[in-house]
Design a protein around this motif. Structure first.
Motif, PDB file in Angstrom:
ATOM      1  N   ASP A  46      32.686  59.042   7.857  1.00  0.00           N
ATOM      2  CA  ASP A  46      34.144  59.148   7.984  1.00  0.00           C
ATOM      3  C   ASP A  46      34.787  58.392   8.663  1.00  0.00           C
ATOM      4  O   ASP A  46      36.235  58.020   9.014  1.00  0.00           O
ATOM      5  CB  ASP A  46      33.734  59.235   9.610  1.00  0.00           C
ATOM      6  N   ALA A  47      34.558  56.951   8.025  1.00  0.00           N
ATOM      7  CA  ALA A  47      35.319  55.569   8.347  1.00  0.00           C
ATOM      8  C   ALA A  47      36.515  55.690   7.373  1.00  0.00           C
ATOM      9  O   ALA A  47      37.160  54.439   7.832  1.00  0.00           O
ATOM     10  CB  ALA A  47      34.279  54.354   8.295  1.00  0.00           C
ATOM     11  N   ALA A  48      36.768  56.234   7.022  1.00  0.00           N
ATOM     12  CA  ALA A  48      38.058  56.576   6.326  1.00  0.00           C
ATOM     13  C   ALA A  48      38.955  56.675   7.126  1.00  0.00           C
ATOM     14  O   ALA A  48      40.119  56.892   6.439  1.00  0.00           O
ATOM     15  CB  ALA A  48      38.205  57.578   4.947  1.00  0.00           C
ATOM     16  N   GLU A  49      38.611  57.504   7.735  1.00  0.00           N
ATOM     17  CA  GLU A  49      39.451  57.996   8.865  1.00  0.00           C
ATOM     18  C   GLU A  49      39.769  57.199   9.985  1.00  0.00           C
ATOM     19  O   GLU A  49      38.547  57.781  10.807  1.00  0.00           O
ATOM     20  CB  GLU A  49      39.501  59.589   9.101  1.00  0.00           C
ATOM     21  N   LEU A  50      39.920  56.061  10.026  1.00  0.00           N
ATOM     22  CA  LEU A  50      39.659  55.548  11.464  1.00  0.00           C
ATOM     23  C   LEU A  50      40.298  56.146  12.614  1.00  0.00           C
ATOM     24  O   LEU A  50      41.764  56.293  12.624  1.00  0.00           O
ATOM     25  CB  LEU A  50      39.783  53.669  11.254  1.00  0.00           C
ATOM     26  N   LEU A  75      33.455  44.267  12.621  1.00  0.00           N
ATOM     27  CA  LEU A  75      33.144  45.024  11.718  1.00  0.00           C
ATOM     28  C   LEU A  75      34.615  44.175  10.296  1.00  0.00           C
ATOM     29  O   LEU A  75      34.992  43.705  10.852  1.00  0.00           O
ATOM     30  CB  LEU A  75      34.046  46.623  11.644  1.00  0.00           C
ATOM     31  N   PRO A  76      34.234  44.484   9.372  1.00  0.00           N
ATOM     32  CA  PRO A  76      34.959  44.295   8.370  1.00  0.00           C
ATOM     33  C   PRO A  76      36.872  45.032   8.467  1.00  0.00           C
ATOM     34  O   PRO A  76      36.698  46.236   9.335  1.00  0.00           O
ATOM     35  CB  PRO A  76      35.038  44.748   6.924  1.00  0.00           C
ATOM     36  N   ALA A  77      37.691  44.720   8.456  1.00  0.00           N
ATOM     37  CA  ALA A  77      39.258  45.336   8.328  1.00  0.00           C
ATOM     38  C   ALA A  77      39.012  46.167   7.555  1.00  0.00           C
ATOM     39  O   ALA A  77      38.691  46.024   6.273  1.00  0.00           O
ATOM     40  CB  ALA A  77      40.096  43.416   8.261  1.00  0.00           C
ATOM     41  N   PRO A  78      39.739  47.563   7.325  1.00  0.00           N
ATOM     42  CA  PRO A  78      40.379  47.144   9.303  1.00  0.00           C
ATOM     43  C   PRO A  78      39.590  47.620  11.036  1.00  0.00           C
ATOM     44  O   PRO A  78      40.389  47.880  11.473  1.00  0.00           O
ATOM     45  CB  PRO A  78      41.932  48.600   8.805  1.00  0.00           C
ATOM     46  N   ALA A  79      38.678  48.104  10.493  1.00  0.00           N
ATOM     47  CA  ALA A  79      37.739  48.535  11.175  1.00  0.00           C
ATOM     48  C   ALA A  79      37.454  47.745  12.755  1.00  0.00           C
ATOM     49  O   ALA A  79      37.830  47.484  13.795  1.00  0.00           O
ATOM     50  CB  ALA A  79      36.397  49.215  11.062  1.00  0.00           C
ATOM     51  N   SER A  80      38.152  46.632  12.255  1.00  0.00           N
ATOM     52  CA  SER A  80      38.157  45.610  13.273  1.00  0.00           C
ATOM     53  C   SER A  80      38.697  45.636  14.342  1.00  0.00           C
ATOM     54  O   SER A  80      39.637  44.973  15.546  1.00  0.00           O
ATOM     55  CB  SER A  80      37.521  44.241  12.819  1.00  0.00           C
ATOM     56  N   GLN A  81      40.165  45.594  13.995  1.00  0.00           N
ATOM     57  CA  GLN A  81      41.347  45.788  14.607  1.00  0.00           C
ATOM     58  C   GLN A  81      41.774  47.224  14.870  1.00  0.00           C
ATOM     59  O   GLN A  81      42.910  47.297  15.496  1.00  0.00           O
ATOM     60  CB  GLN A  81      42.423  45.735  13.128  1.00  0.00           C
ATOM     61  N   VAL A  82      40.732  48.012  14.983  1.00  0.00           N
ATOM     62  CA  VAL A  82      41.085  49.040  15.917  1.00  0.00           C
ATOM     63  C   VAL A  82      41.203  48.831  16.997  1.00  0.00           C
ATOM     64  O   VAL A  82      40.297  48.156  18.131  1.00  0.00           O
ATOM     65  CB  VAL A  82      40.324  50.365  15.396  1.00  0.00           C
ATOM     66  N   PRO A  83      42.106  49.300  17.817  1.00  0.00           N
ATOM     67  CA  PRO A  83      42.619  48.666  19.579  1.00  0.00           C
ATOM     68  C   PRO A  83      41.457  49.254  20.149  1.00  0.00           C
ATOM     69  O   PRO A  83      40.739  50.389  19.887  1.00  0.00           O
ATOM     70  CB  PRO A  83      44.108  48.922  19.828  1.00  0.00           C
ATOM     71  N   VAL A  84      40.968  48.629  20.982  1.00  0.00           N
ATOM     72  CA  VAL A  84      40.265  49.110  22.649  1.00  0.00           C
ATOM     73  C   VAL A  84      40.076  49.148  23.448  1.00  0.00           C
ATOM     74  O   VAL A  84      40.888  48.009  24.410  1.00  0.00           O
ATOM     75  CB  VAL A  84      38.653  48.460  22.163  1.00  0.00           C
ATOM     76  N   LEU A  85      40.280  50.098  24.352  1.00  0.00           N
ATOM     77  CA  LEU A  85      41.472  51.005  25.894  1.00  0.00           C
ATOM     78  C   LEU A  85      39.564  50.770  26.349  1.00  0.00           C
ATOM     79  O   LEU A  85      38.579  51.635  25.834  1.00  0.00           O
ATOM     80  CB  LEU A  85      41.569  51.671  25.498  1.00  0.00           C
ATOM     81  N   MET A  86      39.140  50.087  27.503  1.00  0.00           N
ATOM     82  CA  MET A  86      37.652  49.730  28.130  1.00  0.00           C
ATOM     83  C   MET A  86      37.482  50.160  29.409  1.00  0.00           C
ATOM     84  O   MET A  86      38.684  50.112  30.247  1.00  0.00           O
ATOM     85  CB  MET A  86      37.204  48.500  27.351  1.00  0.00           C
ATOM     86  N   LEU A  87      36.838  51.137  29.446  1.00  0.00           N
ATOM     87  CA  LEU A  87      36.235  52.279  30.810  1.00  0.00           C
ATOM     88  C   LEU A  87      35.878  51.308  31.528  1.00  0.00           C
ATOM     89  O   LEU A  87      34.529  50.937  31.242  1.00  0.00           O
ATOM     90  CB  LEU A  87      36.569  53.447  30.648  1.00  0.00           C
ATOM     91  N   THR A  88      35.872  50.867  32.766  1.00  0.00           N
ATOM     92  CA  THR A  88      34.369  50.296  33.232  1.00  0.00           C
ATOM     93  C   THR A  88      34.684  50.540  34.763  1.00  0.00           C
ATOM     94  O   THR A  88      36.025  50.942  35.802  1.00  0.00           O
ATOM     95  CB  THR A  88      34.088  49.263  33.590  1.00  0.00           C
ATOM     96  N   GLY A 157      44.850  29.394   5.223  1.00  0.00           N
ATOM     97  CA  GLY A 157      44.350  30.130   4.074  1.00  0.00           C
ATOM     98  C   GLY A 157      43.337  31.423   4.548  1.00  0.00           C
ATOM     99  O   GLY A 157      42.805  32.211   3.921  1.00  0.00           O
ATOM    100  N   GLN A 158      42.557  31.143   6.099  1.00  0.00           N
ATOM    101  CA  GLN A 158      41.720  31.905   6.424  1.00  0.00           C
ATOM    102  C   GLN A 158      41.777  33.009   7.200  1.00  0.00           C
ATOM    103  O   GLN A 158      42.922  32.769   8.466  1.00  0.00           O
ATOM    104  CB  GLN A 158      40.453  30.716   6.683  1.00  0.00           C
ATOM    105  N   LEU A 159      41.957  33.896   7.363  1.00  0.00           N
ATOM    106  CA  LEU A 159      41.946  34.892   8.261  1.00  0.00           C
ATOM    107  C   LEU A 159      41.129  34.432   9.383  1.00  0.00           C
ATOM    108  O   LEU A 159      40.177  34.580  10.076  1.00  0.00           O
ATOM    109  CB  LEU A 159      41.328  36.502   7.375  1.00  0.00           C
ATOM    110  N   ALA A 160      42.148  35.061   9.966  1.00  0.00           N
ATOM    111  CA  ALA A 160      41.990  34.621  12.106  1.00  0.00           C
ATOM    112  C   ALA A 160      41.823  35.919  12.294  1.00  0.00           C
ATOM    113  O   ALA A 160      42.270  36.628  12.095  1.00  0.00           O
ATOM    114  CB  ALA A 160      42.857  34.053  12.391  1.00  0.00           C
ATOM    115  N   ASP A 161      40.822  36.262  12.960  1.00  0.00           N
ATOM    116  CA  ASP A 161      40.408  37.716  13.781  1.00  0.00           C
ATOM    117  C   ASP A 161      40.799  37.738  14.940  1.00  0.00           C
ATOM    118  O   ASP A 161      40.466  36.761  16.277  1.00  0.00           O
ATOM    119  CB  ASP A 161      38.962  37.426  14.178  1.00  0.00           C
ATOM    120  N   LEU A 162      41.547  38.305  15.001  1.00  0.00           N
ATOM    121  CA  LEU A 162      42.695  38.786  16.212  1.00  0.00           C
ATOM    122  C   LEU A 162      42.759  40.119  16.380  1.00  0.00           C
ATOM    123  O   LEU A 162      43.233  40.697  15.325  1.00  0.00           O
ATOM    124  CB  LEU A 162      44.382  37.908  16.082  1.00  0.00           C
TER     125      LEU A 162
END
Length: 238
Positions: A46-50, A75-88, A157-162
């Motif tokens: 199902d990762a094709a529909e992130l 995870l590889p992009a674009p999955a790694s770039q999905v915003p995360v809202l954490m509940l605690t 030239g290297q992608l930064a992880d943000l």
């Protein structure tokens, strides 16, 4: 076009309540009751529909929410770039600090008002989709390049992880290079949530950005702290 969210939460009643409430505002919520199932939605068939955003509970039966957030960011992009809202449900502010340090875009303590959850979700999605649209598409500072359209940052030239939020923060200060900005001005510029008592979040995110773009994050040359005021992005070219 409606937004699709993924909620990783073991409290089925809470997940149903959130799904119904957000559904009234045009947000579709898919629910997973454990960490493994949630990660499968980002890595499996199902990762094709992130999802456009992940709502992640800190306390889960099979895996700690912090570990799930770490794995998402690995995870590889674009999955790694999905915003995360954490509940605690924990009251210790350090839990929130740790969550932000490992890549969460925002946090919301339990119990929470559904209206606040909706407001925070909308703020994250708005930052992700709009942001500031200046004339130049790419900002260049020596070996550092910030591509607004692609929403990518490269160093030598290297992608930064943000995260999405960290990208917007970087753009905000970089396009105002040489100008000292207060925390209030930065958060207002990215059109995020209102500044609250727990304002260490901006410092945590800046630390993460430094770790991604600075040669020596402990002795930064790009993002400088102005004690008692805020931050300034230096103009030097390397």
């Amino acid at each position: 076009m409606p937004h699709n969210l993924l909620m990783i939460e073991d409290d089925a009643r809470l997940a149903q309540m959130v799904s119904e409430y957000l559904g009234q505002s045009g947000l579709h919520v898919a629910h997973c009751g454990d960490g493994q199932g949630g990660l499968a939605r980002l890595t499996g068939p199902d990762a094709a529909e992130l999802p456009d955003l992940v709502i992640l509970d800190l306390m889960l039966p099979d895996m700690d929410g912090l570990e799930i957030c770490r794995r998402i960011r690995a995870l590889p992009a674009p999955a790694s770039q999905v915003p995360v809202l954490m509940l605690t449900a924990k009251g210790d502010p350090m839990d929130r600090v740790i969550g932000l340090e490992i890549g969460a875009d925002d946090y919301l303590p339990k119990p929470f008002e559904p209206r606040e959850l909706l407001a925070r979700i909308r703020a994250i999605l708005r930052r992700r989709e709009t942001g500031v649209q200046p004339a130049a598409q790419t900002l260049r500072f020596g070996s550092l390049e910030i591509d607004r359209d692609a929403r990518t940052v490269t160093v030598n030239g290297q992608l930064a992880d943000l995260t999405s939020y960290q990208f917007d923060l970087l753009v905000t200060i970089a396009e105002r290079a040489g100008r000292v900005l207060t925390r209030d001005q930065i958060m207002e510029a990215v059109r995020g949530r209102e500044l609250e008592a727990f304002d260490r979040s901006i410092d945590v995110h800046m630390g993460r950005i430094r770790a991604a773009i600075e040669a020596d994050p402990k002795n930064p040359r790009r993002i400088l702290t102005v004690r008692g005021v805020g931050y300034v992005f230096a103009k030097q070219q390397d």
